[in-house]
Design an enzyme around this catalytic site. Structure first.
Site, PDB file in Angstrom:
ATOM      1  CG  ASN A  89      -1.899  -1.105   1.243  1.00  0.00           C
ATOM      2  OD1 ASN A  89      -2.394  -1.502   0.190  1.00  0.00           O
ATOM      3  ND2 ASN A  89      -2.205  -1.634   2.415  1.00  0.00           N
ATOM      4  CG  HIS A 134      10.979   2.747   6.481  1.00  0.00           C
ATOM      5  ND1 HIS A 134      12.006   3.183   7.289  1.00  0.00           N
ATOM      6  CD2 HIS A 134      11.528   1.819   5.653  1.00  0.00           C
ATOM      7  CE1 HIS A 134      13.123   2.550   6.970  1.00  0.00           C
ATOM      8  NE2 HIS A 134      12.854   1.717   5.974  1.00  0.00           N
ATOM      9  CG  HIS A 193       6.184  -0.957   4.865  1.00  0.00           C
ATOM     10  ND1 HIS A 193       5.891   0.400   4.868  1.00  0.00           N
ATOM     11  CD2 HIS A 193       5.060  -1.576   5.336  1.00  0.00           C
ATOM     12  CE1 HIS A 193       4.675   0.597   5.329  1.00  0.00           C
ATOM     13  NE2 HIS A 193       4.125  -0.590   5.615  1.00  0.00           N
ATOM     14  CD  GLN A 211       0.818  -4.613   5.816  1.00  0.00           C
ATOM     15  OE1 GLN A 211       0.264  -5.345   6.639  1.00  0.00           O
ATOM     16  NE2 GLN A 211       0.331  -3.433   5.467  1.00  0.00           N
TER      17      GLN A 211
END
Length: 360
Positions: free
Chosen positions: A185, A196, A198, A200
């Protein structure tokens, strides 16, 4: 608890990828992936209690399972740079999720998890179908820097990300999960609370309805390979290493773009080195095109649609980008019609979206 150094058999352009397995003080696993062995000593850690998931409830009218996890209301929300939980830890500072002063790429169990292998049995509710929220939720941190995107990370880091994704696919499917969804996202409009860079990974104990329907379509004879050839260049955006990026004619979001192998494969774990290079390149290339067209860091949802555990060889992997913008400075809202019926109203014709992105 163990602190192991492990090495995968995966090689990227002749370089071995190393994986370090570290068990945090609170019992959660942390994996550090890199082109160099990670041997740094850990710093202080937070050992506060971790919730073990929520519960699953079945919606009889929509015929789907949904996750209920009340503890996630207290998850970290837009922290300051000094309190960034995805940054490397520093001597004398408050501990972060990664108790090392440096790393290349990290994957750890989400502290505010929706799914957990030791999820409790839900309390029964009359006339309601329920199930344990078993499975696993992980956070994958692209690097120690608190800035960047899939384009600016560079090809080497994107290849490292693919190696980590494939390792997690293998691990979760070996552990009996029914479907694994790596996703990212990006942007406030999507609801991102940690900026930051990233992504999932959700490892589900069931096959979600969207993937169940896709699996049934492929098993019934639908061929994405055939359609991609029929659509031709009109819907194409870019090609690399035996993969194509395109705006499907049935896209639901303005500027929705998919990346898929030209010949069907169940997931990126089946890709050749050439295909992995092409996939990594296109992930960065589509991000670049979006940011150039929308003139800002584009808010989007990226999800990897690989075959569920029990899917057959006909399943065709796709990585799907859903931008939350319909034009520079204009957000695409999912309002009453979309939310109530699942019928999307699309403001930009997919062939025009492809032409626009192709020209960048």
């Amino acid at each position: 608890m163990t602190n192991l150094l492990e090495h995968t058999e995966c090689n990227v352009q002749g370089r071995t990828i190393h994986r370090r397995h570290f068990v945090k003080r609170d019992g959660r696993e942390l994996f550090l992936y890199g082109y160099r062995p990670h041997t740094l000593a850990p710093l202080n850690e937070d050992d506060s209690a971790v919730a073990k998931g929520g519960e699953l409830r079945y919606h009889p009218l929509r015929r789907e399972w949904n996750i209920y996890a009340a503890h996630r209301q207290n998850r970290t929300f837009k922290p300051s740079a000094a309190d960034n939980p995805l940054a490397p830890s520093a001597e004398g500072s408050a501990p972060t999720e990664i108790p090392f002063t440096d790393f290349e790429l990290a994957v750890f169990e989400n502290k505010f998890t929706s799914l957990h292998p030791k999820a409790p049995e839900p309390a029964s509710v009359e006339a309601l179908k329920m199930m344990r929220a078993s499975g696993r939720c992980e956070v994958i941190v692209y690097g120690p820097q608190d800035f960047g995107n899939l384009h600016s990370l560079g090809q080497d880091k994107r290849r490292l990300l693919l190696a980590a994704w494939n390792d997690r696919y293998e691990t979760h499917y070996d552990n009996g999960c029914e479907f694994v969804l790596p996703f990212e996202n990006r942007g406030d409009e999507v609801g991102v609370t940690l900026h930051h860079p990233h992504g999932q990974i959700y490892a589900f104990p069931f096959v979600p309805r969207v993937q169940q329907d896709a699996m049934m379509a492929f098993e019934a004879g639908y061929s994405l390979t055939k359609d991609m050839k029929i659509w031709g260049s009109e819907y194409g955006v870019a090609k690399a290493g035996g993969l194509s990026a395109f705006c499907p004619p049935y896209a639901r979001f303005p500027f929705e773009t998919w990346i898929a192998p030209d010949i069907s494969a169940r997931g990126p774990w089946e890709f050749s080195e050439e295909q992995l290079d092409g996939f990594a390149h296109l992930l960065g290339d589509i991000t670049r095109r979006y940011d150039e067209y929308f003139q800002r860091p584009t808010a989007y949802m990226l999800s990897l649609h690989a075959a569920p555990l029990k899917a057959g060889d006909s399943f065709h992997f796709t990585a799907q980008f859903y931008p939350l913008l319909r034009a520079p400075g204009r957000v695409k809202y999912l309002a009453s019609v979309e939310q109530s019926t699942g019928t999307f109203t699309v403001d930009v014709m997919p062939e025009m979206a492809a032409k626009t992105l192709r020209a960048l």
